[in-house]
Structures are given as structure tokens and as C-alpha cells.
Design an enzyme around this catalytic site. Sequence first.
Site, short mmCIF file in Angstrom:
data_model
loop_
_atom_site.label_atom_id
_atom_site.label_comp_id
_atom_site.label_asym_id
_atom_site.label_seq_id
_atom_site.Cartn_x
_atom_site.Cartn_y
_atom_site.Cartn_z
N LYS A 41 36.37 55.19 49.30
CA LYS A 41 36.57 53.93 48.58
C LYS A 41 36.96 52.79 49.52
O LYS A 41 36.46 51.67 49.42
CB LYS A 41 37.61 54.10 47.48
CG LYS A 41 37.09 54.91 46.33
CD LYS A 41 38.07 55.03 45.20
CE LYS A 41 37.54 56.00 44.16
NZ LYS A 41 36.32 55.53 43.50
N GLY A 42 37.87 53.07 50.44
CA GLY A 42 38.31 52.02 51.35
C GLY A 42 37.15 51.50 52.18
O GLY A 42 36.91 50.29 52.26
N ASN A 186 39.86 50.50 36.63
CA ASN A 186 38.80 50.50 35.63
C ASN A 186 39.48 50.89 34.31
O ASN A 186 40.70 51.10 34.27
CB ASN A 186 37.63 51.43 36.01
CG ASN A 186 38.03 52.90 36.06
OD1 ASN A 186 39.07 53.30 35.54
ND2 ASN A 186 37.21 53.72 36.71
N THR A 222 38.14 46.50 35.14
CA THR A 222 36.67 46.54 35.10
C THR A 222 36.22 47.40 33.92
O THR A 222 36.81 48.43 33.62
CB THR A 222 36.06 47.05 36.42
OG1 THR A 222 36.51 48.39 36.66
CG2 THR A 222 36.45 46.17 37.59
N GLY A 224 32.84 48.48 33.32
CA GLY A 224 31.46 48.97 33.50
C GLY A 224 30.45 47.89 33.15
O GLY A 224 30.63 46.72 33.51
N THR A 250 27.18 54.58 41.11
CA THR A 250 28.20 55.09 42.04
C THR A 250 28.61 53.93 42.95
O THR A 250 27.75 53.25 43.50
CB THR A 250 27.63 56.20 42.95
OG1 THR A 250 26.66 56.92 42.22
CG2 THR A 250 28.71 57.13 43.44
N GLY A 253 32.47 50.02 41.33
CA GLY A 253 33.84 49.52 41.44
C GLY A 253 34.15 49.08 42.87
O GLY A 253 34.85 48.08 43.08
N ASP A 254 33.62 49.81 43.84
CA ASP A 254 33.86 49.44 45.24
C ASP A 254 33.16 48.12 45.57
O ASP A 254 33.73 47.26 46.25
CB ASP A 254 33.35 50.54 46.18
CG ASP A 254 34.14 51.83 46.05
OD1 ASP A 254 35.30 51.76 45.59
OD2 ASP A 254 33.60 52.89 46.40
N SER A 293 23.76 50.08 49.52
CA SER A 293 23.40 49.27 48.35
C SER A 293 24.25 48.00 48.24
O SER A 293 24.03 47.19 47.34
CB SER A 293 23.54 50.10 47.08
OG SER A 293 24.90 50.27 46.73
#
Length: 308
Positions: A41-42, A186, A222, A224, A250, A253-254, A293
Site C-alpha cells: 500500500k505504501g 474505506n 471512500t 468504491g 485492486t 484506494g491506493d 495502472s
Amino acid sequence: MKNKVTVFGSFVVDLMARTPHLPTAGETVRGSIFKQGAGGKGFNQGIAAHKAGADVAMITKIGTDTMADVALNAMNEVGLSSQYLFRSEVAATGTALIMVDERTGQNEIVIVPGACNTITDEDIAKVEDVIQDSEYLLLQLEVNQDANEKVAALAKKGGARVIVNTAPYQQVDDSFLNGCYLVTPNEVEAEQLTGVPVTDLESADRAAEVFFRKGVQNVLITLGSRGVYVNSEGRSEIIPAFRVSAIDTTGAGDAFNGGLLTALSEGKNIWEAARFANALAALSVQKMGTTPSMPLRSEIDAFLEAHT
Ligand code: ADP
């Protein structure tokens, strides 16, 4: 525009296999595709912010094994400095074993955080200046929490605004959240942290109140494909997501958190920043993968222009 922001968090190598079905206990399944990529995540959030145009100090910890090269290569590829990476001589670089059912998209994941779960006081001492000189610091909950606590305390002391992306969920002390500029759970994490199921504006307001009582200054949840709930300076609203056809959510959120950090550091207010982050995330869900992405600034600007 360039601004100094710090992302402190995890790095893991994603090892992904697609399979005709997820194996049951004891079963071996022949998979179809294997992919290896930079993740955590970081790291994802740091790459997202960097590609969106922020001047990012990315702090994480890797090992001295060959998996560590995945981090270095990914940073090199996008021109993000690796000068704030710590190295463990004992712990292996973090990995995530991801199995994806190719028919349903369902997945099973085992994360072994390895080196990024062993961040020490000595490591942190090496980046004290960077943290204190930052305008914003973005954290998640995927490294050893005592390190997060120390880094957040340093940032608060230096006057940096601390943003906590409360993912993946774990219980945290109120003292960690107290004085944070912003939390970005989230909806699932928001419920886990506040006890309030978040389904609409009214319930989100109640969850936000719990965060405010813990000493958080602003709340963003968040939702979605529904977008994002923002509560700041006595006003709350749901800002809808952009309507796009998602193929891989996927890392949405990041992407969102990286975008938010970038926009805030450029002086945009939370509402504008949330819209910018929605755009970044909407672009990211239209492509496969996580770090690859994450869109470039030119793509985000073009998308926003086309959607005004
Ligand atoms: P997480 O991945 O942490 O669970 P969410 O699923 O809430 O986070 O997604 C984060 C953000 O990504 C959302 O607030 C939204 O901006 C964007 N997003 C997620 N899914 C979609 C989607 N299907 N279409 C457009 N935007 C999306």
C-alpha cells in the site's frame, strides 16, 4: 508543480497467479498466468503521487535479496528516488502471494510483510529531517505500528499534516489519530474503526463524529464506485465517482490516496483534492495491475478537462 510530501509505508512484491479455480486445502492447481510486480500500500500510494506530479520522499524498508530489486527497478523506471529506502540484513523483502480465480475474479491473498514490518528507531532517525520538513505525510497500517506511531509523532511535532489511510484494518490507539489532519478509511474500515455501518450520508456523518472525537481534523470515507464522503470544517457531502467501466479495482484506494496527497500538497482544498483523487482512481481502475495502472499527470488533467 512540485511539492515535498512524504509517503511512509509498506513495500511487497506481488506474486500473482491466475487459476481455473482457487485451490482447496491440500489441493494443487495448475495455474495459467503468473505475474510479478511492485506492490504494497505504501509503495503504490507513493508511486501514484509521484506519477501525478508530487515531489515524493518514499520511505519503506526492503531486504538485501533479489526481491528488493523489484522495488529499485520500479522506482528507477518512473524516476522516483530510492534514497530513503531502509535495508534489512536479516528480514526478507515483503511478498504477497495472490491467487485469482480466472472465472470469478475472486482472490485469496497471503501477505508476508517481511522487512517492512521491521522498521526500527535507528531507521527512522535517518529520515527525521525529511519527515519534519514535509508539508504532508501519508501513512497506512501495513508496517509495524510502533514505527507508524513514531513517524506520525515526528511529523506532528514538525508541523507536517498527517494523513492516515487506515488500510488494511487494524485497531489503533486514539493517541495515534489525535492531531491527524485527515483519515481516509474505506467504508468497511470506517465501520470497523467507529462501530458505525456506513451506508449513506447520515451514517457517514455519525462515523465521522467518532473520528472527530478521537481528535482527527477532517474525515474522508471512500465508497468504491459511489465515490467519496468528505467531512471538513462543518460541512459534509458525497462526491460521486466518475462513471467508467472498471476492469481491475485492486489498488483503487491506493490510487485515490496518492492523488489526494498530490492535490493537497498543491494547495487544493479537500473538496477539490477529492475530485482530483476520484479522477486518478477512475483512470487506474480501467487498467490491470497496481503501480503500472497509476496514471500520469497529463492523463489526469486530460480526464478532468473532458469531465467538466
Ligand atoms: P479500497 O480499494 O481501499 O477499498 P474503494 O473501493 O472505496 O477503496 O475505492 C477508492 C476510490 O476509487 C473511490 O472513492 C473511487 O474514487 C474510486 N473507484 C473505486 N471503484 C471505482 C469504480 N468502479 N469506478 C470509478 N471509480 C472507482
